[in-house]
Design a protein around this motif. Structure first.
Motif, mmCIF file in Angstrom:
data_model
loop_
_atom_site.group_PDB
_atom_site.id
_atom_site.type_symbol
_atom_site.label_atom_id
_atom_site.label_comp_id
_atom_site.label_asym_id
_atom_site.label_seq_id
_atom_site.Cartn_x
_atom_site.Cartn_y
_atom_site.Cartn_z
ATOM 1 N N ALA A 30 0.826 -1.206 0.000
ATOM 2 C CA ALA A 30 0.000 0.000 0.000
ATOM 3 C C ALA A 30 0.864 1.261 0.000
ATOM 4 C CB ALA A 30 -0.928 -0.003 1.210
ATOM 5 N N ALA A 34 -0.382 3.196 -3.281
ATOM 6 C CA ALA A 34 -1.354 4.262 -3.016
ATOM 7 C C ALA A 34 -0.842 5.639 -3.435
ATOM 8 C CB ALA A 34 -1.765 4.248 -1.549
ATOM 9 N N ILE A 38 -2.603 8.106 -6.308
ATOM 10 C CA ILE A 38 -3.063 9.459 -5.973
ATOM 11 C C ILE A 38 -2.372 10.499 -6.847
ATOM 12 C CG2 ILE A 38 -3.022 11.233 -4.179
ATOM 13 C CD1 ILE A 38 -3.541 9.035 -2.143
ATOM 14 N N LEU A 161 -11.282 6.750 -4.328
ATOM 15 C CA LEU A 161 -10.165 5.922 -3.906
ATOM 16 C C LEU A 161 -10.056 5.853 -2.393
ATOM 17 C CD1 LEU A 161 -7.342 6.969 -6.415
ATOM 18 C CD2 LEU A 161 -8.692 4.868 -6.425
ATOM 19 N N LEU A 162 -10.186 6.996 -1.729
ATOM 20 C CA LEU A 162 -10.068 7.028 -0.273
ATOM 21 C C LEU A 162 -11.167 6.203 0.395
ATOM 22 C CD1 LEU A 162 -9.150 10.799 0.219
ATOM 23 C CD2 LEU A 162 -7.632 8.835 0.532
ATOM 24 N N TRP A 165 -10.442 2.430 -0.226
ATOM 25 C CA TRP A 165 -9.356 1.976 0.649
ATOM 26 C C TRP A 165 -9.808 1.909 2.101
ATOM 27 C CZ3 TRP A 165 -5.396 5.806 -1.912
ATOM 28 C CH2 TRP A 165 -5.046 5.304 -3.159
ATOM 29 N N ARG A 265 -6.707 -6.912 -5.802
ATOM 30 C CA ARG A 265 -6.537 -5.611 -5.163
ATOM 31 C C ARG A 265 -7.603 -4.607 -5.582
ATOM 32 N NH1 ARG A 265 -5.281 -2.733 -0.912
ATOM 33 N NH2 ARG A 265 -7.240 -3.836 -0.950
#
Length: 291
Positions: A30, A34, A38, A161-162, A165, A265
Motif C-alpha cells: 500500500a 497508493a 493518488i 479511492l479514499l 481503501w 486488489r
C-alpha cells in the motif's frame, strides 16, 4: 483446508485475532501503490491515462490467464483489444462510441471463443472469457468519464479511492480483530458481518471528514455517498471471491505481495467505480458527488 475454511464449511463464526501474517506485506504494498495512484489522479491527462492503460493490461492478462488462455492470440486477445479500443475512444471523448465498442467487443470475443473452441466441451466456456470485457471494461470507462470533469473529476476520484481503501482497511481490521458470523460462507470463508460493518463505518468517517477538504459540500451527504460506495466496494469484494471460487484459485496471480493479483486488489474499485458514475449522472456533471 485452513482453519477459516473449516469454520466456513461448518457454518461457524470466524475466530477473532487470527491470520495477521499478511499484514506487513499489505502495508508495504500500500505504501508503494497508493501514493502512485493518488499522484496520477492528481496530475490527470497523460499520467492518469498511463495508469489506466497499465492497469487494464494487467487486469485483462489476469482474466485471460484465469480462463486458461493467452492474450497474444485469439480468442484471449479479444479481451485486451476490446478494452483498449473502448478506453482509447473514451479518452478521446467519444463516450457513446466507447460503450458501443465495448458491447461489440464482448459479443465478438464470445463468438470467436465459441468458434475456436468448436466441439471441445472440455475447454473453458466462451462466455466466461467474454465477461472479462465487461467486468474490466465497464469500470475502466467509468473511471475515464469521472476524470473528464476536470477539478470536480479529480475531487470525485480521490474521494472514490479514499473511500474504497477505507472500506477495505476497516473490513480487514475489524474482521481479523473481532471475528464474528460469516457474511456469505458459500462464497468466502473469511469475510464477516463484523468486517463489513467496520468497513462501512470507516468509509463513512473518512468520507465525511475528507470530502470537504477536496471540494465544498455537506460532510453528512459525503458520509452518505461514502456508505453507498462502501457497500458497492464490499459487493465487488464478494463478487471477486465468487469468481475465484468458480475458477478454483486462491489469488488471480502473485503479482502484488500480500494481495495476490491486481484483480484481487482492485475488486472493490471495479464495482465502486460504476456506482460513482451512476451517482455523478444523477446529480449532473460538474460538481462533487456530495454537493
Amino acid at each position: 483446508m485452513d482453519q477459516a475454511g473449516t469454520a466456513a464449511e461448518a457454518g461457524a463464526p470466524a475466530r477473532p485475532g487470527k491470520n495477521w501474517r499478511d499484514l506487513r506485506k499489505r502495508v508495504l504494498s500500500a505504501i508503494v501503490l497508493a501514493p502512485a495512484a493518488i499522484l496520477c489522479v492528481w496530475l490527470g491527462a497523460n499520467a492518469y491515462t498511463l495508469l489506466l492503460a497499465l492497469g487494464a493490461a494487467i487486469l485483462t492478462w489476469e482474466w485471460v490467464h484465469l480462463c486458461g488462455l493467452r492474450t497474444v492470440k485469439l480468442p484471449g486477445a479479444g479481451v485486451p483489444v476490446a478494452v483498449f479500443v473502448a478506453g482509447t475512444l473514451a479518452v478521446m471523448e467519444y463516450p457513446l462510441a466507447s460503450w458501443l465498442v465495448l458491447g461489440m467487443g464482448f459479443l465478438l470475443t464470445w463468438l470467436s471463443a465459441e468458434r475456436l473452441r468448436g466441439g471441445d466441451r472440455a475447454q473453458q466456456p466462451a462466455l466466461r472469457l467474454a465477461l472479462g470485457v465487461l467486468y474490466i471494461g465497464v469500470a475502466g470507462l467509468c473511471l475515464i468519464e469521472l476524470r473528464h470533469e476536470n477539478e470536480a473529476g479529480r475531487a470525485n476520484l480521490l474521494f472514490l479511492l479514499l473511500v474504497v481503501w477505507a472500506s477495505d482497511i476497516g473490513a480487514y481490521v475489524a474482521g481479523r480483530a473481532l471475528g464474528g458470523p460469516l457474511l456469505w460462507r458459500q462464497v468466502s470463508p473469511a469475510k464477516t458481518w463484523t468486517g463489513a460493518g467496520g468497513g462501512l463505518l470507516l468509509a463513512m468517517v473518512i468520507g465525511g471528514l475528507l470530502a470537504p477538504e477536496l471540494a465544498p459540500g455537506s460532510p453528512w451527504r459525503a458520509a452518505a455517498v461514502a456508505a453507498v460506495l462502501a457497500v458497492a466496494t464490499q459487493a465487488g469484494d464478494l463478487l471477486e471471491s465468487a469468481i475465484k471460487r468458480h475458477f478454483k484459485v486462491k489469488d488471480t496471480s502473485s503479482l502484488i505481495p500480500g494481495h495476490g493479483g491486481l484483480l484481487d486488489r482492485l475488486d472493490g474499485l471495479l464495482a465502486a467505480a460504476p456506482a460513482a458514475m451512476i451517482l455523478a449522472l444523477l446529480i449532473g456533471y460538474g460538481g462533487a458527488l456530495w454537493r
